[in-house]
Scaffold this active site. Structure first.
Site, PDB file in Angstrom:
ATOM      1  CE  LYS A   1      -3.930  -2.142   2.365  1.00  0.00           C
ATOM      2  NZ  LYS A   1      -3.350  -3.468   2.626  1.00  0.00           N
TER       3      LYS A   1
ATOM      4  CG  ASP B   1       7.126   7.776  -0.012  1.00  0.00           C
ATOM      5  OD1 ASP B   1       7.488   8.962  -0.161  1.00  0.00           O
ATOM      6  OD2 ASP B   1       7.665   7.002   0.788  1.00  0.00           O
ATOM      7  CB  ILE B   2       7.527  11.684  -3.282  1.00  0.00           C
ATOM      8  CG1 ILE B   2       8.830  10.913  -3.015  1.00  0.00           C
ATOM      9  CG2 ILE B   2       7.244  12.683  -2.172  1.00  0.00           C
ATOM     10  CD1 ILE B   2      10.074  11.790  -3.063  1.00  0.00           C
TER      11      ILE B   2
ATOM     12  CG  ASN C   1      12.476   9.465  -7.296  1.00  0.00           C
ATOM     13  OD1 ASN C   1      12.778   9.100  -8.433  1.00  0.00           O
ATOM     14  ND2 ASN C   1      13.311   9.388  -6.264  1.00  0.00           N
ATOM     15  CB  THR C   2       9.710   7.100  -2.773  1.00  0.00           C
ATOM     16  OG1 THR C   2      10.580   8.178  -2.464  1.00  0.00           O
ATOM     17  CG2 THR C   2       9.919   5.978  -1.774  1.00  0.00           C
TER      18      THR C   2
ATOM     19  NE  ARG D   1      -7.524 -10.114  10.572  1.00  0.00           N
ATOM     20  CZ  ARG D   1      -7.990  -8.896  10.818  1.00  0.00           C
ATOM     21  NH1 ARG D   1      -7.790  -8.348  11.995  1.00  0.00           N
ATOM     22  NH2 ARG D   1      -8.643  -8.232   9.898  1.00  0.00           N
TER      23      ARG D   1
ATOM     24  CD  GLN E   1     -11.256  -6.490   6.961  1.00  0.00           C
ATOM     25  OE1 GLN E   1     -11.786  -5.459   6.565  1.00  0.00           O
ATOM     26  NE2 GLN E   1     -10.079  -6.881   6.535  1.00  0.00           N
TER      27      GLN E   1
HETATM   28  O1  C5P Z   1      -7.378 -11.032   8.029  1.00  0.00           O
HETATM   29  P1  C5P Z   1      -8.343 -10.579   6.979  1.00  0.00           P
HETATM   30  O2  C5P Z   1      -9.089 -11.697   6.295  1.00  0.00           O
HETATM   31  O3  C5P Z   1      -9.240  -9.478   7.458  1.00  0.00           O
HETATM   32  O4  C5P Z   1      -7.368 -10.046   5.828  1.00  0.00           O
HETATM   33  C1  C5P Z   1      -7.449  -8.843   5.264  1.00  0.00           C
HETATM   34  C2  C5P Z   1      -6.195  -8.634   4.437  1.00  0.00           C
HETATM   35  O5  C5P Z   1      -6.504  -7.713   3.428  1.00  0.00           O
HETATM   36  C3  C5P Z   1      -5.039  -8.068   5.257  1.00  0.00           C
HETATM   37  O6  C5P Z   1      -3.820  -8.618   4.774  1.00  0.00           O
HETATM   38  C4  C5P Z   1      -5.114  -6.589   4.979  1.00  0.00           C
HETATM   39  O7  C5P Z   1      -3.838  -5.987   4.972  1.00  0.00           O
HETATM   40  C5  C5P Z   1      -5.749  -6.541   3.594  1.00  0.00           C
HETATM   41  N1  C5P Z   1      -6.563  -5.347   3.286  1.00  0.00           N
HETATM   42  C6  C5P Z   1      -7.634  -4.909   4.027  1.00  0.00           C
HETATM   43  N2  C5P Z   1      -8.345  -3.780   3.692  1.00  0.00           N
HETATM   44  C7  C5P Z   1      -8.028  -3.074   2.637  1.00  0.00           C
HETATM   45  C8  C5P Z   1      -6.952  -3.507   1.848  1.00  0.00           C
HETATM   46  C9  C5P Z   1      -6.260  -4.662   2.191  1.00  0.00           C
HETATM   47  O8  C5P Z   1      -8.019  -5.542   4.994  1.00  0.00           O
HETATM   48  N3  C5P Z   1      -8.759  -2.000   2.302  1.00  0.00           N
END
Ligand code: C5P
Length: 248
Positions: free
Chosen positions: A73, A76-77, A79-80, A227, A206
């Site tokens: 995700k 950043d700028i 270039n980075t 998870r 979530q």
């Molecule tokens: O553990 P879980 O099933 O909630 O996994 C969600 C995964 O999706 C994590 O690796 C998390 O970094 C990624 N993710 C997120 N929400 C976003 C983008 C990515 O939960 N908007």
């Protein structure tokens, strides 16, 4: 906006599942991968694993045949971000993420660096933009000055796709709006996937969780599962349950 890359990538996927290897060691990641069957179409690597065992992850990226989603995700700028995309080892990384809030130039820089990789035979990853993180509830959105979450997703999604992103990462609840707004072309990845019997507690952070079947019906191309599988006492069984809930 759409490149033929998105449609050919869709055809390559053997199933719509991605496992998020959010684990504290490479050894545990390897064990998990050996325990889930059928294999996920895509394996997601993020900072949690990379900053523990980055050397091993980097060596694996150079030799694996698996399709890898590098989820850092970037925000950043330009270039980075461009240099980071260029620095990815090997050609197994097929998906990567940037934050749409990084703006037009940053997203364009990621896309240009991805194109350059493709032109030089190092693989052309799809650039996906994250709009609004799925854990944010009403209070936190308010703290960030976001009054209408859906409108923010729409605004940032449009900006990202117009700036060169190949697709978006979004909550299941936004999928129908996304397909109405942007059609079938963008590649859409959806985290926050849970089984129907998951309690609010099992939804972790979530706040917009959805079942695999409904997320697919609503237009997701790829479901990220973390998870509920990686923290399960029986990851193989949990994985199969997700597969079963994806069809029928
Ligand atoms: O553990 P879980 O099933 O909630 O996994 C969600 C995964 O999706 C994590 O690796 C998390 O970094 C990624 N993710 C997120 N929400 C976003 C983008 C990515 O939960 N908007």
């Amino acid at each position: 906006m759409l490149t033929g890359l998105v449609s050919s990538f869709r055809k390559e996927l053997s199933n719509p599942f991605c496992v998020a290897l959010d684990l504290p060691s490479w050894a545990e990641a390897v064990t998990l991968l050996s325990r889930i069957d059928p294999p996920p179409a895509v394996v997601k690597i993020g900072p949690m694993l990379y900053f523990r065992d980055g050397g091993q992850v980097g060596a694996w990226l150079l030799k694996t045949d698996l399709c890898v989603f590098l989820d850092f995700k970037w925000h950043d700028i330009p270039n980075t971000v461009s240099g980071s995309v260029d620095a990815i080892p090997g050609s197994s990384v097929r998906l990567l993420t940037v934050h749409a809030q990084g703006g037009k130039k940053m997203i364009g820089a990621a896309r240009d660096a991805a194109d350059t990789r493709g032109e030089s035979g190092r693989g052309r990853p799809l650039v996906l933009a994250v709009t609004v993180l799925t854990h944010l509830d009403g209070v936190e959105l308010g703290d960030l000055g976001i009054r209408d979450r859906r409108e923010e997703v729409r605004r940032l999604g449009t900006l990202a796709l117009e700036s060169g992103a190949d697709g978006l990462v979004m909550a299941p609840g936004d999928l129908e709006m996304a397909r109405r707004e942007w059609g079938q072309e963008p590649f859409i990845v959806t985290p926050g996937i849970r089984l129907p019997e998951a309690t609010p507690l099992q939804n972790d952070d979530q706040v917009l969780a959805e079942t695999p079947r409904k997320a697919i019906e609503k237009g997701a191309d790829l479901l990220v599962i973390g998870r509920p599988v990686v923290k399960s006492p029986d990851p193989g069984k949990a994985w199969k349950q997700f597969m079963e809930y994806s069809s029928g």
